[in-house]
Scaffold this motif. Structure first.
Motif, PDB file in Angstrom:
ATOM      1  N   LEU A  16      -9.858 -19.888  -6.597  1.00 11.39           N
ATOM      2  CA  LEU A  16     -10.071 -20.093  -5.313  1.00 11.39           C
ATOM      3  C   LEU A  16     -11.711 -19.752  -5.307  1.00 11.39           C
ATOM      4  N   THR A  17     -12.045 -20.739  -4.382  1.00 12.97           N
ATOM      5  CA  THR A  17     -13.658 -20.697  -4.327  1.00 12.97           C
ATOM      6  C   THR A  17     -13.911 -21.043  -2.670  1.00 12.97           C
ATOM      7  N   MET A  18     -14.921 -20.312  -2.027  1.00 10.89           N
ATOM      8  CA  MET A  18     -15.089 -20.619  -0.645  1.00 10.89           C
ATOM      9  C   MET A  18     -16.816 -20.898  -0.845  1.00 10.89           C
ATOM     10  N   ARG A  40     -14.238 -14.444  -3.186  1.00 11.34           N
ATOM     11  CA  ARG A  40     -15.969 -15.028  -3.557  1.00 11.34           C
ATOM     12  C   ARG A  40     -16.161 -16.397  -3.267  1.00 11.34           C
ATOM     13  N   GLY A  41     -17.479 -16.567  -3.171  1.00 17.89           N
ATOM     14  CA  GLY A  41     -17.962 -17.797  -2.602  1.00 17.89           C
ATOM     15  C   GLY A  41     -19.467 -18.120  -3.006  1.00 17.89           C
ATOM     16  N   MET A 177      -4.682 -27.123 -13.719  1.00 11.48           N
ATOM     17  CA  MET A 177      -5.125 -26.143 -13.002  1.00 11.48           C
ATOM     18  C   MET A 177      -5.317 -26.440 -11.584  1.00 11.48           C
ATOM     19  N   ALA A 178      -5.035 -25.450 -10.512  1.00 11.04           N
ATOM     20  CA  ALA A 178      -4.943 -25.625  -9.262  1.00 11.04           C
ATOM     21  C   ALA A 178      -5.927 -24.827  -8.555  1.00 11.04           C
ATOM     22  N   LEU A 179      -6.915 -25.706  -8.001  1.00 18.01           N
ATOM     23  CA  LEU A 179      -8.175 -25.032  -7.343  1.00 18.01           C
ATOM     24  C   LEU A 179      -8.109 -25.382  -5.940  1.00 18.01           C
ATOM     25  N   LEU A 180      -7.997 -24.249  -4.980  1.00 19.79           N
ATOM     26  CA  LEU A 180      -8.085 -24.228  -3.618  1.00 19.79           C
ATOM     27  C   LEU A 180      -9.575 -23.844  -3.138  1.00 19.79           C
ATOM     28  N   TYR A 181     -10.336 -24.935  -2.835  1.00 19.22           N
ATOM     29  CA  TYR A 181     -11.717 -24.808  -2.184  1.00 19.22           C
ATOM     30  C   TYR A 181     -11.788 -24.949  -0.610  1.00 19.22           C
ATOM     31  N   THR A 215     -17.122 -18.167  -7.964  1.00 25.40           N
ATOM     32  CA  THR A 215     -18.370 -18.875  -7.099  1.00 25.40           C
ATOM     33  C   THR A 215     -18.227 -20.389  -7.645  1.00 25.40           C
ATOM     34  N   ASN A 216     -18.901 -21.281  -6.963  1.00 33.12           N
ATOM     35  CA  ASN A 216     -18.901 -22.520  -7.478  1.00 33.12           C
ATOM     36  C   ASN A 216     -19.461 -22.908  -8.746  1.00 33.12           C
TER      37      ASN A 216
END
Length: 276
Positions: A16-18, A40-41, A177-181, A215-216
């Motif tokens: 997860l990233t924001m 985190r983001g 891989m599963a990324l929630l952005y 983080t990104n």
């Protein structure tokens, strides 16, 4: 023996990233809430706006965003495709220079101002040291990007609850891989009077052991390291030339490969930490 490059750190399947833009003072409340839930983001800042009305002060940047990433958003927030290339280069480089003085580390990420970009802008990013650039074109899925310089998010934060619920419920069947952005602006919460969304999101996805909160740039660096693994012709040996550890799936096992290490992937082989 099947080797799959589909694990985040510690063998996790979900990350997860924001990502938030502009550096408005509402970032203070946003960061406080994110920290409470272990989220985190990345915060994309216009260095030329800092200290002006409604913007953060320069002397609070490093402390406020400790544990997160400070990233570029240009100096003055122009429509990049509609200014001379020379000016676009200055907007990007000067923003990096100013932010690096505040952050104390290289700033090599970007979000496109107004979400506006074209091929000529993308083509110049390498030359000004930008390793990734985020768009505002939400795709609604949890896939990793094909091109980090045209990196589109999953959703705006107004839609993050529904996506988080789906992401969590479907995580057992994700093929990779599963990324929630999630992206947005902190002042959106204030303008739309929906700060409660952030708490709901934190309660739903925060402080979990099965999610990598990143983080990104951490995602970019990890992805590059994972794809940069070198394998022997037999497929039994893997060497990690990067400086960070990565994880791979081998049949039903998850294997950590430290930076600089070479490992045997066969199940009956002894671990080997040789460095090449």
């Amino acid at each position: 023996m099947r080797v799959k490059l589909d694990r985040f750190p510690d063998g996790k399947r979900m990350a997860l990233t924001m990502s938030y833009d502009d550096g408005i003072y509402h970032d203070r409340r946003l960061v406080e809430t994110m920290n409470r839930y272990g989220l985190r983001g990345t915060f994309h800042l216009n260095s030329g706006m800092l200290g002006k009305k409604d913007y953060l002060e320069r002397d609070e940047i490093a402390t406020l965003f400790a544990g997160h990433e400070i990233s570029a958003h240009t100096v003055t927030h122009p429509f990049l495709p509609f200014i001379p290339k020379e000016q676009a280069v200055q907007e990007l480089l000067n923003d990096r220079i100013a932010l690096e003085e505040l952050a104390g580390y290289p700033v090599r990420g970007l979000s496109y101002p107004f979400g506006s970009w074209d091929g000529s802008i993308v083509s110049m990013l390498d030359s000004v040291g930008i390793e990734y650039a985020r768009t505002v074109d939400s795709h609604g899925s949890y896939r990793m990007p094909d091109n980090f310089q045209q990196w589109s998010p999953t959703c705006h934060h107004r839609d993050m609850i529904g996506h988080a619920e789906k992401w969590l419920s479907d995580n057992k069947v994700f093929p990779t891989m599963a990324l929630l952005y999630v992206w947005g602006h902190s002042h959106d919460f204030d303008r739309e009077n929906n700060w409660e969304l952030l708490d709901q999101f934190g309660q739903l996805v925060g402080n979990r052991s099965d999610i990598w909160y990143a983080t990104n740039m951490e995602i970019v660096l990890y992805s590059k390291a994972l794809k940069g693994l070198r394998f022997s012709a037999s497929g039994h040996l893997a060497h990690n030339p990067s400086a960070i550890p990565v994880w791979v799936a081998v049949d039903n096992r998850e294997i950590r490969i430290d930076g600089g290490a070479t490992v045997h992937l066969k199940e009956d082989a002894e671990p080997d930490g040789r460095r090449l």
